[in-house]
Scaffold this active site. Structure first.
Site, PDB file in Angstrom:
ATOM      1  N   TYR A 234       0.836  -1.209   0.000  1.00  0.00           N
ATOM      2  CA  TYR A 234       0.000   0.000   0.000  1.00  0.00           C
ATOM      3  C   TYR A 234       0.870   1.258   0.000  1.00  0.00           C
ATOM      4  O   TYR A 234       0.583   2.220  -0.704  1.00  0.00           O
ATOM      5  CB  TYR A 234      -0.916  -0.002   1.231  1.00  0.00           C
ATOM      6  CG  TYR A 234      -1.948   1.092   1.209  1.00  0.00           C
ATOM      7  CD1 TYR A 234      -3.248   0.849   0.743  1.00  0.00           C
ATOM      8  CD2 TYR A 234      -1.649   2.388   1.645  1.00  0.00           C
ATOM      9  CE1 TYR A 234      -4.188   1.860   0.717  1.00  0.00           C
ATOM     10  CE2 TYR A 234      -2.589   3.398   1.617  1.00  0.00           C
ATOM     11  CZ  TYR A 234      -3.871   3.132   1.152  1.00  0.00           C
ATOM     12  OH  TYR A 234      -4.811   4.128   1.116  1.00  0.00           O
TER      13      TYR A 234
ATOM     14  N   ASP B 274     -10.860  18.057 -24.117  1.00  0.00           N
ATOM     15  CA  ASP B 274     -12.201  18.226 -23.525  1.00  0.00           C
ATOM     16  C   ASP B 274     -12.278  17.939 -22.028  1.00  0.00           C
ATOM     17  O   ASP B 274     -12.994  18.628 -21.313  1.00  0.00           O
ATOM     18  CB  ASP B 274     -13.292  17.489 -24.309  1.00  0.00           C
ATOM     19  CG  ASP B 274     -12.971  16.044 -24.584  1.00  0.00           C
ATOM     20  OD1 ASP B 274     -11.787  15.713 -24.638  1.00  0.00           O
ATOM     21  OD2 ASP B 274     -13.899  15.239 -24.762  1.00  0.00           O
TER      22      ASP B 274
END
Ligand code: F0G
Length: 458
Positions: free
Chosen positions: A72, A125
């Site tokens: 992690y 966009d």
């Protein structure tokens, strides 16, 4: 005799594709509401919807995935990625994200506030979406040459220095940074010259503004600098890339393009203050700082892909294929944004289908016609994508209506390109009879092109 040019790799793994009949495709596109995003990929023969995340990974990338560290925090895979990013770009601070728009979301959460103006060369966009959704303005300062599809200029993606200077003079206190997109996707995958990047940087320094680079296709941009710009022929790809980034304070990256991975993105910067501020948003939106939305496997593939993506031989194969499609279209008299771009050919739909009225979306109509003709999926870059004005809610009609044929990296052969070109020729040959397009019968309030439903006008 001189030997012909051929690809810089060979094929080890294949994925079957299926042809279909026109009758099949008529039914499928009707069911899809005439929106090519809604098609099943099995119903597409040659998929040129995007070059994003659709590339073929190499044996080195696949094998690197096997050694991934899925910890992690503090994973070895993160550190390998950080090392690769610094080696290629020179930026010491890295925040991984799950893709490019996530990098925009995280960085713009720090940099953009309501009322701001962000000048640049044709914001993509999602970039525009992240600016406008923060009630700021994306100000297009691309050179005017980009609007004339038939004009051959080597760096048609450039920022207009005059337009930028005017914006900086008029709105100085509202401009948090200047954005350069390399290559300029919206203008046709067109490159930005080193000279232009340098000029933007000089102007930015004069006005005390930072520069951010939307770097999705930075390696293709560097290839064009090497092959088209005076003084760069003998420079290595790596040194060109380093010089490009030396003029920026930070980059956002969609790794799904020039880093040839199926998923991933990042922010890299030399600004410790930006890194510290953006870290908070990375944790909130993406994940802990050493994975930010990516698995260890993703980061391993990306670390290798970044190096492969800047190799000259690979880039030469890639860009030559785009050029090959362009040359075929020249043979058939199909007009496109000239010269051929880095990742795609942008067919001029107003020239291809001159009888379809603007309100009936000529580029969307061209996409549907090409699909019906050959099972080829392109994408509309026109009034559907341009969406409505956020204030007036009126349709925006951009100067260009384009059908983009984006070529995935290392995926198709030139035989596939021959099919695409022939299908377009057939559409062109029937263009006299194509006098009507489509009307929108359902649309989302933002980024409508993904989910619009259309009906034929007649
Ligand atoms: N910037 C540019 C110039 C892009 O072309 C894209 C994506 C993004 C940012 C966003 O990255 O997709 O990883 O979130 N362009 C794709 C395309 C989708 O088809 O041109 P993303």
């Amino acid at each position: 005799m001189e030997l012909p040019y051929a690809e810089s790799y060979k094929i080890k793994m294949i994925e079957p594709v299926y042809r279909s009949t026109r009758k099949d495709r008529e039914a499928w596109i009707r069911e899809a509401g005439y929106n090519l995003f809604a098609l099943k990929s099995d119903h597409v023969y040659i998929d040129l919807l995007t070059d994003s995340g659709t590339g073929a990974m190499s044996q080195e990338q696949w094998s690197a995935m096997m050694r991934a560290d899925e910890s992690y925090a503090g994973a070895r895979s993160f550190h390998r990625l950080k090392h690769a990013v610094e080696d290629i770009t020179g930026f010491p601070y890295l925040l991984p994200t799950h893709q490019g728009r996530a990098a925009e979301n995280v960085l713009f959460s720090v940099l953009v506030k309501p009322g701001d103006i962000i000048p640049g060369n044709s914001h993509f966009d999602t970039t525009k979406g992240h600016i406008e959704s923060r009630k700021a303005v994306a100000l297009d300062c691309t050179i005017d040459d980009a609007k004339d599809t038939q004009k051959e200029v080597p760096f048609k993606g450039n920022v207009s220095i005059e337009k930028l200077e005017k914006a900086l003079n008029q709105h100085n206190d509202k401009i948090p940074f200047i954005l350069i997109t390399v290559t300029n996707n919206t203008a046709g995958g067109q490159p930005v010259s080193m000279e232009n990047i340098r000029d933007v940087h000089r102007l930015a320094q004069k006005f005390g503004k930072p520069v951010v680079m939307d770097s999705a296709r930075f390696a293709e941009n560097a290839y064009f600098i090497k092959t088209r710009e005076a003084g760069y022929k003998d420079k290595s790809m790596k040194s060109i890339v380093r010089e490009m980034f030396s003029y920026a304070d930070a980059m956002t990256m969609s790794s799904k393009k020039d880093a040839i991975v199926n998923m991933g993105g990042f922010i890299a910067t030399r600004r410790k203050d930006w890194f510290d501020q953006a870290s908070v948003y990375t944790i909130v939106f993406e994940g802990y700082l050493t994975y930010g939305g990516m698995s260890g496997r993703d980061m391993e593939a990306l670390a290798v892909g970044l190096h492969e993506g800047v190799e000259f031989d690979y880039l030469e194969t890639r860009i030559r294929q785009v050029q090959y499609l362009g040359d075929k279209l020249d043979e058939y008299g199909v007009c496109y944004q000239r010269p051929a771009g880095g990742h795609a050919i942008f067919v001029d739909a107003l020239k291809l289908l001159p009888n379809v009225p603007r309100e009936e979306f000529p580029a969307q109509t061209a996409c549907v016609e090409l699909y019906l003709e050959g099972g080829v999926r392109g994408v509309e870059i026109g009034a559907v994508l341009a969406d409505r004005d956020p204030v007036s809610r009126e349709n925006r009609y951009p100067e260009l209506e384009l059908l983009r044929l984006a070529i995935p990296r290392r995926v198709y052969t030139n035989n596939h390109m021959d099919v695409v070109a022939a299908a377009l020729k057939n559409v062109k040959d029937r263009s006299e009879q194509i006098v009507h397009g489509y009307k929108i019968v359902h649309e989302a309030p933002i980024m409508r092109h993904f989910t619009c439903v259309f009906d034929p006008v007649k």
